[in-house]
Design a protein around this motif. Structure first.
Motif, PDB file in Angstrom:
ATOM      1  N   ASP A 188      -3.392   0.443  -2.909  1.00  0.00           N
ATOM      2  CA  ASP A 188      -3.708  -0.447  -1.778  1.00  0.00           C
ATOM      3  C   ASP A 188      -4.018  -1.844  -2.320  1.00  0.00           C
ATOM      4  OD1 ASP A 188      -4.126  -1.249   0.801  1.00  0.00           O
ATOM      5  OD2 ASP A 188      -6.021  -0.193   1.075  1.00  0.00           O
ATOM      6  N   VAL A 223      -4.553   7.800   0.328  1.00  0.00           N
ATOM      7  CA  VAL A 223      -4.024   6.490  -0.057  1.00  0.00           C
ATOM      8  C   VAL A 223      -3.877   6.486  -1.574  1.00  0.00           C
ATOM      9  CG1 VAL A 223      -4.452   4.004  -0.114  1.00  0.00           C
ATOM     10  CG2 VAL A 223      -5.061   5.335   1.927  1.00  0.00           C
ATOM     11  N   LEU A 264      -5.031  -1.307   4.428  1.00  0.00           N
ATOM     12  CA  LEU A 264      -4.881   0.059   4.901  1.00  0.00           C
ATOM     13  C   LEU A 264      -6.210   0.806   4.819  1.00  0.00           C
ATOM     14  CD1 LEU A 264      -3.157   2.379   5.918  1.00  0.00           C
ATOM     15  CD2 LEU A 264      -2.493   2.850   3.544  1.00  0.00           C
ATOM     16  N   SER A 265      -6.907   0.658   3.708  1.00  0.00           N
ATOM     17  CA  SER A 265      -8.195   1.339   3.554  1.00  0.00           C
ATOM     18  C   SER A 265      -9.210   0.837   4.568  1.00  0.00           C
ATOM     19  CB  SER A 265      -8.734   1.132   2.133  1.00  0.00           C
ATOM     20  OG  SER A 265      -7.876   1.724   1.179  1.00  0.00           O
ATOM     21  N   SER A 285       0.861  -1.180   0.000  1.00  0.00           N
ATOM     22  CA  SER A 285       0.000   0.000   0.000  1.00  0.00           C
ATOM     23  C   SER A 285       0.895   1.226   0.000  1.00  0.00           C
ATOM     24  CB  SER A 285      -0.904   0.022   1.239  1.00  0.00           C
ATOM     25  OG  SER A 285      -1.733  -1.117   1.286  1.00  0.00           O
ATOM     26  N   ALA A 313       0.788   5.536   0.605  1.00  0.00           N
ATOM     27  CA  ALA A 313      -0.075   6.588   1.167  1.00  0.00           C
ATOM     28  C   ALA A 313       0.773   7.715   1.717  1.00  0.00           C
ATOM     29  CB  ALA A 313      -0.943   6.006   2.282  1.00  0.00           C
TER      30      ALA A 313
END
Length: 355
Positions: free
Chosen positions: A157, A154, A162-163, A29, A31
């Motif tokens: 991903d 972000v 993470l989301s 991921s 971000a």
């Protein structure tokens, strides 16, 4: 260009093509979260003096982190450009160092950092997972840190971890929220009569200080009623003015701060309390009938804040939360930065509510 745009371009144009070339099978991921005024869109030229510039956080699974994170940091150091879109890369003259620690890696020469999600959560909140968080953990999370992790952006991903984590932390569970509302009304109840009492004995400075404290309490209640996390104190006003409730509240708060007479000061604050009550009733949560009048048999204008406390407290369904003293969450108890920034200390302190 603001920092989020700069970092998004840095990832898209520089970091992603490089990762595709040197680690095409790597799942990750990408971000920009966790720290910085640019996460909230408040960065300006002054922000560039520290921890600002083209930067990206890459999140890996723990095995992948152990196998390749530090190697990738070293390899990117050899190919990273000196600047991106005219902005220098790295922290050569800035006081905040790049990532370090067991599950974090970065280099001073560039803005690319590698982390595990678990280490990020541990550093921010003293937890390794957001699954099955209990109420005391939620009460020990600083709002400014919740905001920093759920704001930003972000860019990529692969597995959505993470989301999903950000979604679970998007706002407090309902009963924790109601508890915080009850405690915020309690803060108002404790001091609202003192604006007049201090003014009555000729202590204009003391009256102004108390009025300013209450203005801040009203603003933070505004964040609560709009279900938004309040930012770090230097951005409290900038964040507040974006709230829908700011439009009806701001004239009263300005009048409370600028008035030279204590009676006008407390009248302005009482009008602000009424706006809070209207908003609380409008959203259909912990409704109560607001009554503005004298403080018992003393000639100070106040609102029936005790009824507001009781309404919010009665609406709490969770029996464990309901038995807590109406004291408050971490940042209702203290605004001390070393406490708010130390996740383990935050949790230890708030855990005393249940002792």
């Amino acid at each position: 260009m603001q920092g989020i745009q700069l970092s998004r371009g840095f990832y898209t144009d520089i970091v992603r093509p490089w990762l595709n070339e040197v680690a095409p099978e790597l799942r990750y991921s990408a971000a920009l979260i966790g720290y910085g005024s640019e996460l909230l869109g408040f960065d300006d030229d002054v922000s560039k003096d520290h921890n600002w510039g083209p930067r990206v956080h890459i999140f890996l699974g723990r095995d992948d982190f152990g196998n390749c994170a530090r190697r990738l940091v070293d390899e990117f150091s050899k190919v990273a450009p000196a600047d991106y879109l005219g902005e220098p890369i790295g922290w050569r003259s800035r006081p905040h160092p790049p990532a370090n620690g067991v599950e974090a890696a970065g280099a001073s020469e560039h803005g690319l950092e590698f982390h595990t999600l678990e280490a990020l959560l541990e550093g921010h909140f003293a937890v390794r997972s957001v699954e099955n968080l209990n109420a005391i953990q939620w009460l020990g999370f600083a709002e400014q840190k919740l905001l920093a992790l759920t704001s930003g952006a972000v860019f990529h991903d692969d597995d959505s971890r993470l989301s999903q984590t950000r979604d679970r932390l998007r706002y407090f569970p309902d009963d924790v929220w109601l508890y915080k509302i009850a405690c915020q009304w309690r803060r108002i109840a404790e001091e609202q009569a003192f604006v007049g009492r201090a003014g009555q004995v000729g202590d204009d400075l003391g009256s102004r200080v108390i009025a300013a404290r209450l203005v801040r309490d009203v603003m933070r209640m505004g964040f609560l009623l709009e279900r938004r996390y309040a930012p770090y104190s230097k951005w409290l006003g900038s964040g507040f003015i974006r709230l829908p409730i700011a439009e009806p509240l701001s004239p009263h708060l300005q009048r409370a701060l600028h008035s030279s007479e204590w009676a006008e000061r407390e009248d302005a604050l009482a009008s602000a309390y009424q706006e809070l009550a209207r908003r609380q009733n409008a959203i259909g949560v912990a409704s109560f009938e607001p009554i503005v009048g004298p403080y018992h048999d003393r000639p100070f204008t106040t609102i029936n804040a005790d009824d507001a406390v009781e309404a919010a407290h009665s609406a709490i369904a969770d029996a464990w939360i309901k038995q807590l003293p109406i004291v408050g969450s971490l940042d209702q108890i203290s605004d001390l930065t070393p406490l708010l920034e130390d996740a383990k200390l935050s949790q230890r302190m708030v855990s005393q509510l249940d002792s």
